[in-house]
Design a protein around this motif. Sequence first.
Motif, PDB file in Angstrom:
ATOM      1  N   GLU A  19     -18.381 -35.794  25.120  1.00 59.08           N
ATOM      2  CA  GLU A  19     -17.883 -34.541  25.869  1.00 59.08           C
ATOM      3  C   GLU A  19     -17.938 -33.472  24.898  1.00 59.08           C
ATOM      4  O   GLU A  19     -17.679 -33.290  23.746  1.00 59.08           O
ATOM      5  CB  GLU A  19     -16.267 -34.693  26.261  1.00 59.08           C
ATOM      6  N   GLY A  20     -18.721 -32.267  25.573  1.00 60.71           N
ATOM      7  CA  GLY A  20     -18.821 -31.026  24.762  1.00 60.71           C
ATOM      8  C   GLY A  20     -20.312 -30.782  24.477  1.00 60.71           C
ATOM      9  O   GLY A  20     -21.069 -31.174  25.362  1.00 60.71           O
ATOM     10  N   GLU A  21     -20.588 -29.811  23.345  1.00 61.86           N
ATOM     11  CA  GLU A  21     -21.824 -29.510  23.227  1.00 61.86           C
ATOM     12  C   GLU A  21     -22.581 -30.310  22.160  1.00 61.86           C
ATOM     13  O   GLU A  21     -22.179 -30.667  21.167  1.00 61.86           O
ATOM     14  CB  GLU A  21     -21.850 -27.936  22.732  1.00 61.86           C
ATOM     15  N   ARG A  50     -21.530 -37.784  30.771  1.00 64.72           N
ATOM     16  CA  ARG A  50     -21.283 -36.862  31.998  1.00 64.72           C
ATOM     17  C   ARG A  50     -20.378 -35.797  31.573  1.00 64.72           C
ATOM     18  O   ARG A  50     -20.543 -34.841  32.207  1.00 64.72           O
ATOM     19  CB  ARG A  50     -20.438 -37.846  32.830  1.00 64.72           C
ATOM     20  N   GLY A  51     -19.743 -35.785  30.255  1.00 65.85           N
ATOM     21  CA  GLY A  51     -19.010 -34.693  29.828  1.00 65.85           C
ATOM     22  C   GLY A  51     -19.925 -33.684  28.906  1.00 65.85           C
ATOM     23  O   GLY A  51     -19.263 -32.690  28.471  1.00 65.85           O
ATOM     24  N   VAL A  52     -21.232 -33.859  28.753  1.00 64.68           N
ATOM     25  CA  VAL A  52     -21.923 -33.086  27.959  1.00 64.68           C
ATOM     26  C   VAL A  52     -22.218 -31.984  28.574  1.00 64.68           C
ATOM     27  O   VAL A  52     -22.806 -31.845  29.805  1.00 64.68           O
ATOM     28  CB  VAL A  52     -23.148 -33.799  27.360  1.00 64.68           C
ATOM     29  N   THR A  53     -21.719 -30.706  28.224  1.00 66.11           N
ATOM     30  CA  THR A  53     -22.091 -29.388  28.909  1.00 66.11           C
ATOM     31  C   THR A  53     -23.300 -28.660  28.408  1.00 66.11           C
ATOM     32  O   THR A  53     -23.361 -27.738  28.910  1.00 66.11           O
ATOM     33  CB  THR A  53     -21.036 -28.564  28.592  1.00 66.11           C
ATOM     34  N   PHE A  54     -23.872 -28.809  27.328  1.00 67.79           N
ATOM     35  CA  PHE A  54     -24.860 -28.173  26.591  1.00 67.79           C
ATOM     36  C   PHE A  54     -25.631 -29.033  25.772  1.00 67.79           C
ATOM     37  O   PHE A  54     -25.036 -30.101  25.094  1.00 67.79           O
ATOM     38  CB  PHE A  54     -24.601 -26.997  25.684  1.00 67.79           C
ATOM     39  N   CYS A  55     -27.011 -29.231  25.799  1.00 70.78           N
ATOM     40  CA  CYS A  55     -27.915 -30.086  24.630  1.00 70.78           C
ATOM     41  C   CYS A  55     -28.988 -29.098  24.326  1.00 70.78           C
ATOM     42  O   CYS A  55     -29.896 -28.561  25.292  1.00 70.78           O
ATOM     43  CB  CYS A  55     -28.251 -31.264  25.570  1.00 70.78           C
ATOM     44  N   SER A  85     -26.394 -32.074  36.551  1.00 68.39           N
ATOM     45  CA  SER A  85     -25.660 -31.367  35.412  1.00 68.39           C
ATOM     46  C   SER A  85     -26.889 -30.585  34.770  1.00 68.39           C
ATOM     47  O   SER A  85     -28.091 -30.972  35.102  1.00 68.39           O
ATOM     48  CB  SER A  85     -25.169 -32.376  34.406  1.00 68.39           C
ATOM     49  N   ARG A  86     -26.644 -29.771  33.616  1.00 71.27           N
ATOM     50  CA  ARG A  86     -27.572 -29.180  32.793  1.00 71.27           C
ATOM     51  C   ARG A  86     -28.296 -30.018  32.226  1.00 71.27           C
ATOM     52  O   ARG A  86     -29.561 -30.011  31.981  1.00 71.27           O
ATOM     53  CB  ARG A  86     -26.822 -28.100  31.838  1.00 71.27           C
ATOM     54  N   LEU A  87     -27.690 -31.207  31.379  1.00 65.68           N
ATOM     55  CA  LEU A  87     -28.216 -32.156  30.804  1.00 65.68           C
ATOM     56  C   LEU A  87     -29.336 -32.925  31.608  1.00 65.68           C
ATOM     57  O   LEU A  87     -30.265 -33.227  31.300  1.00 65.68           O
ATOM     58  CB  LEU A  87     -27.253 -33.310  30.246  1.00 65.68           C
TER      59      LEU A  87
END
Length: 129
Positions: A19-21, A50-55, A85-87
């Motif tokens: 979760e996170g970046e 699912r919790g990844v907000t940036f990659c 999602s963005r990912l």
Amino acid sequence: MDLRVSTRRMNGWTVIQAEGELDLLTAPRLRRRLTGALRDGPAPVLADLRGVTFCDASGLRALVAAHHAARRFSMRLPFVVAPNSRLLRVLRLTELDGMLELHSDVPAAMAGADPIGAATARAFNSTAN
């Protein structure tokens, strides 16, 4: 923002949740956790992203490296990503959805059912043009 990485057991699987970046500073931690779980076995491993907000590119490299590690150990490594999602968008744009085993929820990933991959990407790209 940081990346939180946790490990839990679920229905005989090792589930690595992030979760996170996922970036230059945090990607090595996720890669180590995934490849370590694959190496340590014998439980199958699943990556819940699912919790990844940036990659960024470093994050993508970490996912590909983990995928290749799974193949070396003759294991599956399903990735769970949030729909829309963005990912998922980045994975589609880089065509990594054709390489990685992607699912929208954990039960489907464990069963190997309902992948969201290259076929979904082709539909996405045709509507984007």
